[in-house]
Design an enzyme around this catalytic site. Sequence first.
Site, PDB file in Angstrom:
ATOM      1  CG  ASP A 235      -6.470 -76.261 -47.488  1.00 36.92           C
ATOM      2  OD1 ASP A 235      -5.232 -76.170 -47.463  1.00 36.92           O
ATOM      3  OD2 ASP A 235      -7.026 -76.245 -46.732  1.00 36.92           O
TER       4      ASP A 235
ATOM      5  CG  HIS B 252      -6.952 -65.343 -45.947  1.00 38.38           C
ATOM      6  ND1 HIS B 252      -5.752 -65.493 -46.005  1.00 38.38           N
ATOM      7  CD2 HIS B 252      -7.057 -64.062 -45.252  1.00 38.38           C
ATOM      8  CE1 HIS B 252      -4.715 -64.748 -45.411  1.00 38.38           C
ATOM      9  NE2 HIS B 252      -5.629 -63.854 -44.948  1.00 38.38           N
TER      10      HIS B 252
ATOM     11  N   GLY C 201       3.547 -73.011 -40.893  1.00 31.04           N
ATOM     12  CA  GLY C 201       3.704 -73.001 -42.191  1.00 31.04           C
ATOM     13  C   GLY C 201       3.099 -71.635 -42.886  1.00 31.04           C
TER      14      GLY C 201
HETATM   15  C1  BV8 Z   1      -6.426 -56.235 -46.064  1.00 29.97           C
HETATM   16  C2  BV8 Z   1      -7.474 -65.774 -50.304  1.00 29.97           C
HETATM   17  C3  BV8 Z   1      -7.539 -53.966 -45.424  1.00 29.97           C
HETATM   18  C4  BV8 Z   1      -7.160 -66.150 -51.678  1.00 29.97           C
HETATM   19  C5  BV8 Z   1      -5.324 -64.831 -49.543  1.00 29.97           C
HETATM   20  C6  BV8 Z   1      -1.639 -52.559 -50.781  1.00 29.97           C
HETATM   21  C7  BV8 Z   1      -2.962 -52.476 -51.379  1.00 29.97           C
HETATM   22  C8  BV8 Z   1      -4.019 -53.294 -50.456  1.00 29.97           C
HETATM   23  C9  BV8 Z   1      -3.663 -53.961 -49.558  1.00 29.97           C
HETATM   24  C10 BV8 Z   1      -2.292 -53.991 -49.187  1.00 29.97           C
HETATM   25  C11 BV8 Z   1      -1.266 -53.206 -49.795  1.00 29.97           C
HETATM   26  N1  BV8 Z   1      -0.207 -53.544 -49.348  1.00 29.97           N
HETATM   27  C12 BV8 Z   1      -0.272 -54.575 -48.398  1.00 29.97           C
HETATM   28  C13 BV8 Z   1      -1.824 -54.872 -48.342  1.00 29.97           C
HETATM   29  C14 BV8 Z   1      -2.065 -55.670 -47.118  1.00 29.97           C
HETATM   30  C15 BV8 Z   1      -2.277 -57.033 -47.965  1.00 29.97           C
HETATM   31  C16 BV8 Z   1      -0.989 -57.816 -47.871  1.00 29.97           C
HETATM   32  O1  BV8 Z   1      -0.592 -58.179 -46.998  1.00 29.97           O
HETATM   33  N2  BV8 Z   1      -0.497 -58.087 -49.079  1.00 29.97           N
HETATM   34  C17 BV8 Z   1       1.069 -58.685 -48.968  1.00 29.97           C
HETATM   35  C18 BV8 Z   1       1.302 -59.436 -50.258  1.00 29.97           C
HETATM   36  C19 BV8 Z   1       2.138 -57.551 -48.747  1.00 29.97           C
HETATM   37  N3  BV8 Z   1      -3.099 -57.763 -47.296  1.00 29.97           N
HETATM   38  C20 BV8 Z   1      -4.705 -57.690 -47.766  1.00 29.97           C
HETATM   39  O2  BV8 Z   1      -4.744 -57.001 -48.949  1.00 29.97           O
HETATM   40  C21 BV8 Z   1      -5.580 -58.396 -46.848  1.00 29.97           C
HETATM   41  N4  BV8 Z   1      -6.806 -57.429 -46.827  1.00 29.97           N
HETATM   42  O3  BV8 Z   1      -5.408 -55.973 -45.744  1.00 29.97           O
HETATM   43  O4  BV8 Z   1      -7.714 -55.419 -46.141  1.00 29.97           O
HETATM   44  C22 BV8 Z   1      -7.084 -53.118 -46.755  1.00 29.97           C
HETATM   45  C23 BV8 Z   1      -8.003 -53.061 -47.758  1.00 29.97           C
HETATM   46  C24 BV8 Z   1      -7.742 -52.094 -48.909  1.00 29.97           C
HETATM   47  C25 BV8 Z   1      -6.600 -51.383 -48.738  1.00 29.97           C
HETATM   48  C26 BV8 Z   1      -5.625 -51.620 -47.559  1.00 29.97           C
HETATM   49  C27 BV8 Z   1      -5.795 -52.624 -46.591  1.00 29.97           C
HETATM   50  C28 BV8 Z   1      -6.304 -59.473 -47.597  1.00 29.97           C
HETATM   51  C29 BV8 Z   1      -5.323 -60.654 -47.454  1.00 29.97           C
HETATM   52  C30 BV8 Z   1      -5.882 -61.978 -47.920  1.00 29.97           C
HETATM   53  C31 BV8 Z   1      -5.313 -62.274 -49.258  1.00 29.97           C
HETATM   54  N5  BV8 Z   1      -5.934 -63.775 -49.545  1.00 29.97           N
HETATM   55  N6  BV8 Z   1      -5.880 -65.940 -49.807  1.00 29.97           N
HETATM   56  C32 BV8 Z   1      -6.507 -67.067 -52.377  1.00 29.97           C
HETATM   57  O5  BV8 Z   1      -6.119 -67.941 -51.586  1.00 29.97           O
HETATM   58  O6  BV8 Z   1      -6.812 -67.305 -53.737  1.00 29.97           O
HETATM   59  S1  BV8 Z   1      -3.974 -64.658 -48.933  1.00 29.97           S
HETATM   60  C33 BV8 Z   1      -2.703 -66.015 -49.302  1.00 29.97           C
HETATM   61  O7  BV8 Z   1      -1.495 -65.787 -48.718  1.00 29.97           O
HETATM   62  C34 BV8 Z   1      -3.213 -67.189 -49.006  1.00 29.97           C
HETATM   63  O8  BV8 Z   1      -4.424 -67.189 -47.964  1.00 29.97           O
HETATM   64  C35 BV8 Z   1      -2.254 -67.779 -48.128  1.00 29.97           C
HETATM   65  O9  BV8 Z   1      -2.563 -68.713 -47.022  1.00 29.97           O
HETATM   66  C36 BV8 Z   1      -1.594 -66.673 -47.357  1.00 29.97           C
HETATM   67  C37 BV8 Z   1      -0.452 -66.355 -46.806  1.00 29.97           C
HETATM   68  O10 BV8 Z   1       0.603 -67.254 -47.381  1.00 29.97           O
HETATM   69  P1  BV8 Z   1       1.207 -68.556 -46.673  1.00 29.97           P
HETATM   70  O11 BV8 Z   1       0.103 -69.192 -46.158  1.00 29.97           O
HETATM   71  O12 BV8 Z   1       2.061 -68.018 -45.735  1.00 29.97           O
HETATM   72  O13 BV8 Z   1       1.612 -69.220 -47.879  1.00 29.97           O
HETATM   73  P2  BV8 Z   1       3.224 -69.063 -48.456  1.00 29.97           P
HETATM   74  O14 BV8 Z   1       3.105 -69.901 -49.582  1.00 29.97           O
HETATM   75  O15 BV8 Z   1       3.631 -67.476 -48.745  1.00 29.97           O
HETATM   76  O16 BV8 Z   1       4.193 -69.548 -47.420  1.00 29.97           O
HETATM   77  C38 BV8 Z   1       4.422 -71.091 -47.093  1.00 29.97           C
HETATM   78  C39 BV8 Z   1       5.162 -71.191 -46.009  1.00 29.97           C
HETATM   79  O17 BV8 Z   1       5.100 -72.510 -45.501  1.00 29.97           O
HETATM   80  C40 BV8 Z   1       6.578 -70.808 -46.202  1.00 29.97           C
HETATM   81  O18 BV8 Z   1       6.958 -70.081 -45.242  1.00 29.97           O
HETATM   82  C41 BV8 Z   1       7.334 -72.344 -46.248  1.00 29.97           C
HETATM   83  O19 BV8 Z   1       8.698 -72.299 -45.743  1.00 29.97           O
HETATM   84  C42 BV8 Z   1       6.232 -73.065 -45.556  1.00 29.97           C
HETATM   85  N7  BV8 Z   1       6.323 -74.526 -45.649  1.00 29.97           N
HETATM   86  C43 BV8 Z   1       6.634 -75.129 -46.759  1.00 29.97           C
HETATM   87  N8  BV8 Z   1       6.529 -76.488 -46.809  1.00 29.97           N
HETATM   88  C44 BV8 Z   1       6.110 -76.776 -45.194  1.00 29.97           C
HETATM   89  C45 BV8 Z   1       5.945 -75.318 -44.595  1.00 29.97           C
HETATM   90  N9  BV8 Z   1       5.648 -75.305 -43.290  1.00 29.97           N
HETATM   91  C46 BV8 Z   1       5.564 -76.402 -42.571  1.00 29.97           C
HETATM   92  N10 BV8 Z   1       5.458 -77.393 -43.273  1.00 29.97           N
HETATM   93  C47 BV8 Z   1       5.765 -77.649 -44.394  1.00 29.97           C
HETATM   94  N11 BV8 Z   1       5.753 -78.992 -44.927  1.00 29.97           N
END
Ligand code: BV8
Length: 255
Positions: free
Chosen positions: A110, A125, A193
């Site tokens: 963002d 990212h 976060g």
């Molecule tokens: C990679 C950009 C090597 C886009 C994002 C199977 C096939 C392929 C890959 C995988 C696979 N299995 C696993 C993987 C790896 C995969 C992965 O990790 N998947 C997860 C879902 C299991 N990762 C990838 O694919 C990465 N690349 O590994 O390359 C590779 C290549 C090929 C094959 C294998 C490996 C790429 C990952 C990047 C994805 N792009 N964003 C877009 O935004 O549109 S990720 C996306 O999730 C965002 O960037 C976001 O930031 C990120 C993480 O989420 P969070 O930021 O943690 O946000 P979330 O909503 O989840 O949580 C919010 C938190 O805040 C909560 O804990 C909440 O309690 C807290 N909160 C709420 N309010 C507050 C607060 N905290 C503080 N104050 C508050 N007020």
Amino acid sequence: MTAHATARVPEAAARALQEARSVAVLTGAGISAESGVPTFRDAQTGLWARYRAEDLATPEAFARDPVLLWNWYLWRRRLVGEAAPNAGHLALVELERRVPAFTLVTQNVDGLHRRAGSRAVVELHGCLLQGRRLDDGAVVEFEDPPAGQMPVCPQTGARLRPNVVWFGEMLPAVAMVAAREAAESCDLMLVVGTSGLVYPAAGLPAMAAEAGAKVMEVNPVDTPLTPLADWALRGGAATVLPALLARAFGTASAD
Ligand code: BV8
């Protein structure tokens, strides 16, 4: 053993920050929640409620339906455009001024950390405010296109994709090297976060801990990263981070 704390910041946590010579911060979507930008896993509201972000943020989804993808990103760009950095972002700008070595690694796309004034920012990212030319991969800024049209490069007219890392795509090598170096060289890693679900970003706190750093988590709830933390400060970043800096450096807290 993780010491849990609510908005009151433990003295030991404040002292650890005050004494840290090198701080690495990892932020996720939660730090922007109090700016009105929904978190990544809460973002799917309204007409986007029927889609899972993990299913949209992929190259396959873009290849299948670039118009749908661009409508999703243009909607998020508008949300971000209407948002402002909050006291949590600003507390990290203040922290950067007070620590000899500081790196802010963010998963967020963002752009709010840069808008807040943070300088040493590593955007793991990418950033949804930028586009990337499909023909040569060049990264460009662009204006929102007229309704119903897709963004094109203002210089060349080439079609664009959002300059973000999708699931299944490699992270930018330069960013990943900088993030790993920060994790391995810091005395203290602040994890703010993030749900700790997305790799390789979620692996950085373990890297820091293995290299001997203390880990401090700021989140309203426990996450898979909480067991790694020496301190878990339970609350919103816009409240906890200013309170942490106030205890550590005597700066004005948000209260
Ligand atoms: C990679 C950009 C090597 C886009 C994002 C199977 C096939 C392929 C890959 C995988 C696979 N299995 C696993 C993987 C790896 C995969 C992965 O990790 N998947 C997860 C879902 C299991 N990762 C990838 O694919 C990465 N690349 O590994 O390359 C590779 C290549 C090929 C094959 C294998 C490996 C790429 C990952 C990047 C994805 N792009 N964003 C877009 O935004 O549109 S990720 C996306 O999730 C965002 O960037 C976001 O930031 C990120 C993480 O989420 P969070 O930021 O943690 O946000 P979330 O909503 O989840 O949580 C919010 C938190 O805040 C909560 O804990 C909440 O309690 C807290 N909160 C709420 N309010 C507050 C607060 N905290 C503080 N104050 C508050 N007020």
